[in-house]
Design a protein around this motif. Structure first.
Motif, PDB file in Angstrom:
ATOM      1  N   TRP A  47      18.290  12.011 -18.159  1.00 36.42           N
ATOM      2  CA  TRP A  47      17.002  11.575 -17.620  1.00 36.42           C
ATOM      3  C   TRP A  47      16.067  12.763 -17.419  1.00 36.42           C
ATOM      4  CZ3 TRP A  47      19.422   8.054 -13.328  1.00 36.42           C
ATOM      5  CH2 TRP A  47      19.934   6.904 -13.918  1.00 36.42           C
ATOM      6  N   SER A  48      16.623  13.920 -17.027  1.00 31.23           N
ATOM      7  CA  SER A  48      15.801  15.126 -16.861  1.00 31.23           C
ATOM      8  C   SER A  48      15.203  15.565 -18.194  1.00 31.23           C
ATOM      9  CB  SER A  48      16.631  16.273 -16.273  1.00 31.23           C
ATOM     10  OG  SER A  48      16.913  16.048 -14.918  1.00 31.23           O
ATOM     11  N   GLU A  49      15.989  15.421 -19.261  1.00 29.00           N
ATOM     12  CA  GLU A  49      15.518  15.806 -20.594  1.00 29.00           C
ATOM     13  C   GLU A  49      14.455  14.852 -21.135  1.00 29.00           C
ATOM     14  OE1 GLU A  49      18.743  16.083 -23.369  1.00 29.00           O
ATOM     15  OE2 GLU A  49      19.902  17.409 -22.061  1.00 29.00           O
ATOM     16  N   LYS A  50      14.597  13.568 -20.833  1.00 26.43           N
ATOM     17  CA  LYS A  50      13.789  12.557 -21.506  1.00 26.43           C
ATOM     18  C   LYS A  50      12.668  11.953 -20.664  1.00 26.43           C
ATOM     19  CE  LYS A  50      17.484  11.345 -24.659  1.00 26.43           C
ATOM     20  NZ  LYS A  50      18.336  10.288 -25.185  1.00 26.43           N
ATOM     21  N   THR A  51      12.513  12.408 -19.427  1.00 24.01           N
ATOM     22  CA  THR A  51      11.465  11.865 -18.556  1.00 24.01           C
ATOM     23  C   THR A  51      10.703  13.011 -17.895  1.00 24.01           C
ATOM     24  OG1 THR A  51      12.770  11.770 -16.509  1.00 24.01           O
ATOM     25  CG2 THR A  51      12.961   9.890 -18.015  1.00 24.01           C
ATOM     26  N   VAL A  52       9.710  12.671 -17.108  1.00 24.24           N
ATOM     27  CA  VAL A  52       8.947  13.693 -16.377  1.00 24.24           C
ATOM     28  C   VAL A  52       9.644  14.088 -15.075  1.00 24.24           C
ATOM     29  CG1 VAL A  52       6.744  12.963 -17.336  1.00 24.24           C
ATOM     30  CG2 VAL A  52       7.522  11.990 -15.165  1.00 24.24           C
ATOM     31  N   PHE A  53      10.830  13.533 -14.819  1.00 26.33           N
ATOM     32  CA  PHE A  53      11.585  13.880 -13.612  1.00 26.33           C
ATOM     33  C   PHE A  53      12.520  15.040 -13.885  1.00 26.33           C
ATOM     34  CE2 PHE A  53      10.452   9.446 -12.971  1.00 26.33           C
ATOM     35  CZ  PHE A  53       9.955   9.490 -11.677  1.00 26.33           C
ATOM     36  N   ASP A  54      12.670  15.910 -12.905  1.00 27.72           N
ATOM     37  CA  ASP A  54      13.617  17.030 -12.966  1.00 27.72           C
ATOM     38  C   ASP A  54      14.670  16.766 -11.895  1.00 27.72           C
ATOM     39  OD1 ASP A  54      14.953  19.408 -13.304  1.00 27.72           O
ATOM     40  OD2 ASP A  54      13.433  20.614 -12.295  1.00 27.72           O
ATOM     41  N   PHE A  55      15.841  16.253 -12.329  1.00 27.65           N
ATOM     42  CA  PHE A  55      16.911  15.915 -11.397  1.00 27.65           C
ATOM     43  C   PHE A  55      17.812  17.126 -11.172  1.00 27.65           C
ATOM     44  CE2 PHE A  55      15.723  11.854 -13.283  1.00 27.65           C
ATOM     45  CZ  PHE A  55      15.630  11.045 -12.164  1.00 27.65           C
ATOM     46  N   SER A  56      18.064  17.455  -9.925  1.00 31.49           N
ATOM     47  CA  SER A  56      19.014  18.488  -9.546  1.00 31.49           C
ATOM     48  C   SER A  56      20.097  17.831  -8.705  1.00 31.49           C
ATOM     49  CB  SER A  56      18.340  19.586  -8.720  1.00 31.49           C
ATOM     50  OG  SER A  56      17.319  20.195  -9.458  1.00 31.49           O
ATOM     51  N   VAL A  57      21.301  18.424  -8.696  1.00 30.64           N
ATOM     52  CA  VAL A  57      22.421  17.809  -7.992  1.00 30.64           C
ATOM     53  C   VAL A  57      23.129  18.830  -7.119  1.00 30.64           C
ATOM     54  CG1 VAL A  57      24.661  16.682  -8.292  1.00 30.64           C
ATOM     55  CG2 VAL A  57      22.778  16.128  -9.836  1.00 30.64           C
ATOM     56  N   VAL A  58      23.469  18.410  -5.914  1.00 29.57           N
ATOM     57  CA  VAL A  58      24.388  19.141  -5.038  1.00 29.57           C
ATOM     58  C   VAL A  58      25.625  18.259  -4.964  1.00 29.57           C
ATOM     59  CG1 VAL A  58      24.849  19.953  -2.707  1.00 29.57           C
ATOM     60  CG2 VAL A  58      22.569  20.235  -3.697  1.00 29.57           C
ATOM     61  N   GLU A  59      26.767  18.782  -5.398  1.00 32.12           N
ATOM     62  CA  GLU A  59      27.984  17.974  -5.416  1.00 32.12           C
ATOM     63  C   GLU A  59      28.583  17.919  -4.022  1.00 32.12           C
ATOM     64  OE1 GLU A  59      30.531  18.124  -8.913  1.00 32.12           O
ATOM     65  OE2 GLU A  59      29.033  19.424  -9.843  1.00 32.12           O
ATOM     66  N   GLU A  60      28.046  16.991  -3.236  1.00 32.43           N
ATOM     67  CA  GLU A  60      28.450  16.778  -1.849  1.00 32.43           C
ATOM     68  C   GLU A  60      28.164  15.322  -1.514  1.00 32.43           C
ATOM     69  OE1 GLU A  60      26.356  17.951   2.298  1.00 32.43           O
ATOM     70  OE2 GLU A  60      26.869  19.638   1.002  1.00 32.43           O
TER      71      GLU A  60
END
Length: 85
Positions: A47-60
């Motif tokens: 989704w980060s690659e294909k949309t205007v959203f930049d998703f980041s993740v904290v594995e918690e």
């Protein structure tokens, strides 16, 4: 029956890019034996690659029913205490 509960709050917006940070640990595996956490991480990356959203993740793990301004995902038997349907 379980529901995918997704809590999202926009963290920042810079120009035409919206940034979202997810707190994410989901137990279990899908029928195809891919862990739910791994499948979700892959989806957020795509989704980060294909949309205007930049998703980041904290594995918690973070309870998506909390009103704490964090984005989180979980499978639940209800929607924050309410019946699914």
């Amino acid at each position: 029956m379980q529901c995918l509960l997704l809590h999202m709050k926009l963290m920042a917006r810079s120009g035409s890019v919206a940034a979202l940070l997810f707190m994410l640990i989901i137990d279990g595996q899908s029928y195809s034996e891919i862990s739910w956490s791994e499948a979700t991480l892959e989806a957020l990356a795509e989704w980060s690659e294909k949309t205007v959203f930049d998703f980041s993740v904290v594995e918690e793990y973070r309870d998506p029913c909390l009103s704490d301004n964090f984005n989180s995902i979980d499978f639940t038997d209800d929607v924050c205490g309410s019946e699914l349907w």
